[in-house]
Design a protein around this motif. Structure first.
Motif, PDB file in Angstrom:
ATOM      1  N   HIS A  17      -2.979   0.305   7.163  1.00  0.00           N
ATOM      2  CA  HIS A  17      -1.661  -0.337   7.160  1.00  0.00           C
ATOM      3  C   HIS A  17      -1.262  -0.687   8.593  1.00  0.00           C
ATOM      4  O   HIS A  17      -0.786  -1.789   8.858  1.00  0.00           O
ATOM      5  N   CYS A  65      -4.532  -3.454   5.096  1.00  0.00           N
ATOM      6  CA  CYS A  65      -4.213  -3.023   3.738  1.00  0.00           C
ATOM      7  C   CYS A  65      -3.773  -4.236   2.928  1.00  0.00           C
ATOM      8  O   CYS A  65      -3.759  -5.354   3.444  1.00  0.00           O
ATOM      9  N   ALA A  77       3.433   1.477   2.826  1.00  0.00           N
ATOM     10  CA  ALA A  77       4.615   0.644   2.649  1.00  0.00           C
ATOM     11  C   ALA A  77       5.557   1.275   1.631  1.00  0.00           C
ATOM     12  O   ALA A  77       6.782   1.249   1.795  1.00  0.00           O
ATOM     13  N   CYS A  85      -0.869  -5.048   2.103  1.00  0.00           N
ATOM     14  CA  CYS A  85       0.354  -5.653   2.665  1.00  0.00           C
ATOM     15  C   CYS A  85      -0.012  -6.767   3.631  1.00  0.00           C
ATOM     16  O   CYS A  85       0.721  -7.738   3.767  1.00  0.00           O
ATOM     17  N   CYS A 133       0.832  -1.201   0.000  1.00  0.00           N
ATOM     18  CA  CYS A 133       0.000   0.000   0.000  1.00  0.00           C
ATOM     19  C   CYS A 133       0.872   1.259   0.000  1.00  0.00           C
ATOM     20  O   CYS A 133       2.098   1.188   0.045  1.00  0.00           O
TER      21      CYS A 133
END
Ligand SMILES: [Zn+2]
Length: 80
Positions: free
Chosen positions: A70, A75, A21, A77, A18
């Motif tokens: 996140h 998210c 990241a 990730c 995302c």
């Protein structure tokens, strides 16, 4: 590397991470570590809104909801 350089160097990657990241990858190691540390703190100690404000004040534009997603593994990730 400046933010402008980082953005210019950014390549289109398959969407497996995302925005947060990606930001962590692009920040200076010191800043990335500080951001990661803040994200790892409990919400009661370091509210997402506070982290979001800090990012905005430094010119990093992203949605607070993206940051929260996140932080709490909601998210893209989180599905890796
Ligand atoms: Zn993420």
């Amino acid at each position: 590397m400046s933010l402008a350089q980082a953005l210019a160097a950014q390549v289109v990657k398959p969407v497996r991470v995302c925005t947060v990241a990606l930001l962590l990858e692009q920040l200076e190691p010191e800043d990335a570590a500080a951001l990661q540390k803040a994200l790892d703190l409990p919400q009661s100690e370091k509210p997402t809104a506070e982290i979001h404000s800090a990012l905005l004040s430094e010119g990093y534009r992203l949605a607070a909801s993206t940051l929260g997603n996140h932080r709490f593994g909601r998210c893209c990730c989180g599905t890796r």
